[in-house]
Write a protein that holds these residues in place. Structure first.
Motif, PDB file in Angstrom:
ATOM      1  N   ALA A 254       1.052  -0.976   0.050  1.00  0.00           N
ATOM      2  CA  ALA A 254      -0.053  -0.109   0.165  1.00  0.00           C
ATOM      3  C   ALA A 254       0.772   1.211   0.004  1.00  0.00           C
ATOM      4  CB  ALA A 254      -0.946  -0.022   1.212  1.00  0.00           C
ATOM      5  N   ASP A 255       0.779   2.119  -1.060  1.00  0.00           N
ATOM      6  CA  ASP A 255       1.615   3.228  -1.298  1.00  0.00           C
ATOM      7  C   ASP A 255       0.818   4.479  -1.148  1.00  0.00           C
ATOM      8  OD1 ASP A 255       4.325   4.134  -2.595  1.00  0.00           O
ATOM      9  OD2 ASP A 255       2.731   5.447  -3.088  1.00  0.00           O
ATOM     10  N   PRO A 256       1.424   5.304  -0.052  1.00  0.00           N
ATOM     11  CA  PRO A 256       0.245   6.436   0.346  1.00  0.00           C
ATOM     12  C   PRO A 256       0.112   7.472  -0.930  1.00  0.00           C
ATOM     13  CG  PRO A 256       2.550   6.758   1.267  1.00  0.00           C
ATOM     14  CD  PRO A 256       2.634   5.274   0.629  1.00  0.00           C
ATOM     15  N   PHE A 257       0.736   7.467  -2.128  1.00  0.00           N
ATOM     16  CA  PHE A 257       0.500   8.338  -3.185  1.00  0.00           C
ATOM     17  C   PHE A 257      -0.223   7.311  -4.380  1.00  0.00           C
ATOM     18  CE2 PHE A 257       3.898  10.135  -0.951  1.00  0.00           C
ATOM     19  CZ  PHE A 257       3.482  11.463  -0.704  1.00  0.00           C
ATOM     20  N   ALA A 258       0.409   6.119  -4.627  1.00  0.00           N
ATOM     21  CA  ALA A 258      -0.176   5.479  -5.833  1.00  0.00           C
ATOM     22  C   ALA A 258      -0.966   4.351  -5.423  1.00  0.00           C
ATOM     23  CB  ALA A 258       1.421   4.633  -6.400  1.00  0.00           C
ATOM     24  N   GLY A 259      -1.458   4.391  -4.284  1.00  0.00           N
ATOM     25  CA  GLY A 259      -2.389   3.380  -3.919  1.00  0.00           C
ATOM     26  C   GLY A 259      -1.788   2.170  -3.882  1.00  0.00           C
ATOM     27  N   ARG A 260      -2.475   1.078  -4.291  1.00  0.00           N
ATOM     28  CA  ARG A 260      -1.936  -0.319  -4.006  1.00  0.00           C
ATOM     29  C   ARG A 260      -1.083  -0.561  -5.150  1.00  0.00           C
ATOM     30  NH1 ARG A 260      -4.511  -3.932  -0.382  1.00  0.00           N
ATOM     31  NH2 ARG A 260      -6.485  -3.140  -0.418  1.00  0.00           N
ATOM     32  N   ILE A 261       0.044  -1.400  -4.700  1.00  0.00           N
ATOM     33  CA  ILE A 261       0.924  -1.563  -6.006  1.00  0.00           C
ATOM     34  C   ILE A 261       1.017  -3.066  -5.776  1.00  0.00           C
ATOM     35  CG2 ILE A 261       3.254  -1.156  -7.206  1.00  0.00           C
ATOM     36  CD1 ILE A 261       3.268   1.297  -5.778  1.00  0.00           C
ATOM     37  N   ASN A 262       0.891  -3.617  -7.064  1.00  0.00           N
ATOM     38  CA  ASN A 262       1.378  -5.164  -7.147  1.00  0.00           C
ATOM     39  C   ASN A 262       2.448  -5.509  -7.770  1.00  0.00           C
ATOM     40  OD1 ASN A 262      -1.187  -6.902  -6.019  1.00  0.00           O
ATOM     41  ND2 ASN A 262      -2.046  -5.083  -7.262  1.00  0.00           N
ATOM     42  N   TYR A 263       3.608  -6.184  -7.182  1.00  0.00           N
ATOM     43  CA  TYR A 263       4.475  -6.554  -7.880  1.00  0.00           C
ATOM     44  C   TYR A 263       4.487  -7.932  -8.499  1.00  0.00           C
ATOM     45  CZ  TYR A 263       6.547  -2.272  -5.440  1.00  0.00           C
ATOM     46  OH  TYR A 263       6.709  -1.148  -5.124  1.00  0.00           O
ATOM     47  N   PHE A 264       4.922  -8.208  -9.619  1.00  0.00           N
ATOM     48  CA  PHE A 264       4.873  -9.398 -10.245  1.00  0.00           C
ATOM     49  C   PHE A 264       6.073  -9.882 -11.058  1.00  0.00           C
ATOM     50  CE2 PHE A 264       3.071  -6.154 -13.118  1.00  0.00           C
ATOM     51  CZ  PHE A 264       3.745  -6.666 -14.231  1.00  0.00           C
ATOM     52  N   LYS A 265       6.159 -11.164 -11.528  1.00  0.00           N
ATOM     53  CA  LYS A 265       7.465 -11.656 -12.027  1.00  0.00           C
ATOM     54  C   LYS A 265       6.786 -12.430 -13.183  1.00  0.00           C
ATOM     55  CE  LYS A 265      11.560 -13.954 -12.110  1.00  0.00           C
ATOM     56  NZ  LYS A 265      12.709 -14.065 -11.507  1.00  0.00           N
ATOM     57  N   VAL A 266       7.348 -12.078 -14.295  1.00  0.00           N
ATOM     58  CA  VAL A 266       6.844 -12.799 -15.708  1.00  0.00           C
ATOM     59  C   VAL A 266       7.702 -14.066 -15.846  1.00  0.00           C
ATOM     60  CG1 VAL A 266       6.609 -12.685 -18.303  1.00  0.00           C
ATOM     61  CG2 VAL A 266       6.349 -10.614 -16.933  1.00  0.00           C
ATOM     62  N   LYS A 267       6.841 -15.146 -15.732  1.00  0.00           N
ATOM     63  CA  LYS A 267       7.605 -16.714 -15.713  1.00  0.00           C
ATOM     64  C   LYS A 267       7.750 -16.975 -17.129  1.00  0.00           C
ATOM     65  CE  LYS A 267       8.376 -18.312 -12.314  1.00  0.00           C
ATOM     66  NZ  LYS A 267       9.748 -18.472 -11.491  1.00  0.00           N
ATOM     67  N   SER A 268       7.064 -16.426 -17.953  1.00  0.00           N
ATOM     68  CA  SER A 268       7.005 -17.040 -19.434  1.00  0.00           C
ATOM     69  C   SER A 268       6.377 -15.948 -20.116  1.00  0.00           C
ATOM     70  CB  SER A 268       6.661 -18.478 -19.449  1.00  0.00           C
ATOM     71  OG  SER A 268       5.226 -18.370 -19.230  1.00  0.00           O
ATOM     72  N   GLY A 269       6.775 -15.990 -21.520  1.00  0.00           N
ATOM     73  CA  GLY A 269       5.918 -15.177 -22.576  1.00  0.00           C
ATOM     74  C   GLY A 269       6.288 -13.548 -22.367  1.00  0.00           C
ATOM     75  N   VAL A 270       5.446 -12.704 -23.287  1.00  0.00           N
ATOM     76  CA  VAL A 270       5.753 -11.320 -23.363  1.00  0.00           C
ATOM     77  C   VAL A 270       4.301 -10.874 -22.578  1.00  0.00           C
ATOM     78  CG1 VAL A 270       6.060  -9.161 -24.427  1.00  0.00           C
ATOM     79  CG2 VAL A 270       7.073 -11.433 -25.027  1.00  0.00           C
ATOM     80  N   LEU A 271       4.126 -10.096 -21.734  1.00  0.00           N
ATOM     81  CA  LEU A 271       3.152  -9.223 -21.034  1.00  0.00           C
ATOM     82  C   LEU A 271       3.111  -7.952 -21.695  1.00  0.00           C
ATOM     83  CD1 LEU A 271       0.819  -8.798 -18.921  1.00  0.00           C
ATOM     84  CD2 LEU A 271       2.498  -7.645 -17.766  1.00  0.00           C
ATOM     85  N   LYS A 272       1.790  -7.601 -22.638  1.00  0.00           N
ATOM     86  CA  LYS A 272       1.504  -6.373 -23.403  1.00  0.00           C
ATOM     87  C   LYS A 272       0.789  -5.781 -22.556  1.00  0.00           C
ATOM     88  CE  LYS A 272       2.841  -7.516 -28.014  1.00  0.00           C
ATOM     89  NZ  LYS A 272       4.337  -7.593 -27.364  1.00  0.00           N
ATOM     90  N   ASN A 273       1.010  -4.126 -22.505  1.00  0.00           N
ATOM     91  CA  ASN A 273       0.198  -3.299 -21.741  1.00  0.00           C
ATOM     92  C   ASN A 273      -1.011  -3.494 -22.067  1.00  0.00           C
ATOM     93  OD1 ASN A 273      -0.166  -1.459 -19.804  1.00  0.00           O
ATOM     94  ND2 ASN A 273      -0.086   0.394 -21.449  1.00  0.00           N
ATOM     95  N   ASP A 274      -2.080  -3.437 -21.060  1.00  0.00           N
ATOM     96  CA  ASP A 274      -3.528  -3.498 -21.418  1.00  0.00           C
ATOM     97  C   ASP A 274      -4.079  -4.922 -21.393  1.00  0.00           C
ATOM     98  OD1 ASP A 274      -4.913  -1.049 -21.318  1.00  0.00           O
ATOM     99  OD2 ASP A 274      -4.579  -0.193 -23.152  1.00  0.00           O
ATOM    100  N   ALA A 275      -3.216  -5.788 -21.698  1.00  0.00           N
ATOM    101  CA  ALA A 275      -3.558  -7.253 -21.719  1.00  0.00           C
ATOM    102  C   ALA A 275      -4.778  -7.612 -20.406  1.00  0.00           C
ATOM    103  CB  ALA A 275      -2.402  -8.142 -21.402  1.00  0.00           C
TER     104      ALA A 275
END
Ligand SMILES: Nc1nc2c(ncn2[C@@H]2O[C@H](COP(=O)(O)OP(=O)(O)OP(=O)(O)O)[C@@H](O)[C@H]2O)c(=O)[nH]1
Ligand SMILES: [Mg+2]
Length: 340
Positions: A254-275
């Motif tokens: 929980a970030d006071p400015f940005a709100g909730r931030i989820n941190y993730f790790k890409v295990k395979s493939g390519v993540l495109k924005n808006d997916a």
């Protein structure tokens, strides 16, 4: 936790900096799961501490190859020999140095690379790059003394090399590097390196070690299921852009400015924005808008993230945190809807 990505010699290293302080040790455990290998920092004037053992145990639990880095080598009373004794005493004889120090305390100037048989000298407070010079004959005895278990483990499983080791008492360098790699990846040996971080001594040697000897991304396979909730066929995923996307969220803050931030790790493939992805724990859909990379405190939006990358996403109201589900099922936590 702090994240940092570093590009060097056509490779990208994703670093997760975790606290070693006792109070925050649970945070360390929680985020360590996103790592494929661990560097355990050890104060060279103290040696192994209680938290060193804890971090070691976490690595064992998660099956993570690891190396030790002696830090603060320039400090008064810093000692390579005493640090080695302490580490061997606590973690056993398979803790082996890959380097010897050149100079000690305030005179610490560089490292002798025992595997590559070179000396690397640094400018105090310089750019962290090294000047290499040849290996002195007088270091040979020290090398031989330190290398025995390294030779043994590097030759293991290779009959020809084993024979050569018994005949000659050594292993040629060109066979040694792949052997050392294999032994580290298989968690047979736990190498020790050293730096002075404030004086920037040993930095290039450490980074080269990471690139050459630490596990490569394609050595990690991850098993999961084709459908949410641990259902469907088992599938294997690798750090490979060509595979279907899978990723998992290892931390929610929980970030006071940005709100909730989820941190993730890409295990395979390519993540495109808006997916739009399927949450494999809850079966729900989640849109990944404004995906970001993190450099220290700086978050920067990016168009895509690749296998092995660590990313962050804000503005999703709820926590996507799913470490336990991911660990229990062995399944990637989120998988692209288009994945079939
Ligand atoms: N002289 C010297 N000082 C160091 C060295 N490494 C760290 N320090 C000093 O120790 C301070 C803390 O270093 P950090 O790297 O933040 O220590 P840390 O163990 O990561 O601390 P936490 O993240 O709070 O657990 C730095 O600001 C430096 O002044 C080193 O190699 N040599
Ligand atoms: Mg720190």
């Amino acid at each position: 936790m702090a994240l940092h990505a570093l590009r060097r010699q056509q490779r990208k290293n994703n670093f997760i900096d975790l606290p070693g302080y006792g109070t925050f040790i649970n945070e360390t455990k929680a985020s360590l799961i996103a790592a494929d290998a661990a560097l355990i920092a050890v104060d060279a004037h103290v040696g192994a501490q209680v938290t060193t053992e804890k971090v070691w145990d976490f690595c064992t639990e998660y099956d993570i190859p690891r190396a030790f880095v002696l830090t603060w080598m320039d400090r008064e009373l810093a000692s390579f020999e005493r640090s080695m004794e302490s580490l061997e005493q606590v973690f056993g004889r398979n803790v082996v140095p890959l380097q010897l120090p050149i100079g000690s305390e305030r005179g610490f100037r560089g490292v002798i690379d025992l595997v590559g048989m070179k000396a690397h000298m640094y400018t105090l407070g310089g750019d962290g790059n090294r000047k290499s010079s040849r290996f002195h004959k007088r270091w040979k005895k020290m090398r031989n003394k330190r290398m025995r278990s390294l030779w043994k483990w590097s030759a293991e499983g290779d009959d020809e090399l084993m024979e050569e080791f018994f005949r000659e008492g050594t292993i040629p360098i060109e066979d040694l590097i792949p052997g050392v790699r294999k032994a580290i990846v298989a968690e047979k040996i736990f190498p020790v390196l050293m730096v002075s971080s404030t004086l920037n001594v040993g930095t290039a040697s450490l980074l080269t070690f990471l690139a050459d000897v630490f596990p490569h991304p394609d050595e990690h396979a991850q098993e999961g299921f084709k459908e949410p909730g641990g259902k469907g066929d088992r599938v294997e995923r690798k750090y490979d852009d060509g595979q279907p996307l899978s990723l998992f969220v290892f931390k929610t803050l929980a970030d006071p400015f940005a709100g909730r931030i989820n941190y993730f790790k890409v295990k395979s493939g390519v993540l495109k924005n808006d997916a739009t992805l399927t949450d494999f724990t809850r079966g729900s859909q989640e849109r990944f808008q404004h995906i970001q990379v993190v450099q220290g405190k700086q978050l920067t939006e990016v168009g895509d993230l690749h296998a092995g990358d660590i990313g962050a996403i804000a503005k999703i109201e709820r926590s996507l945190y799913g470490r336990h589900a991911w660990r229990q099922s062995g399944a990637a936590f989120l998988q692209a809807r288009s994945d079939s």
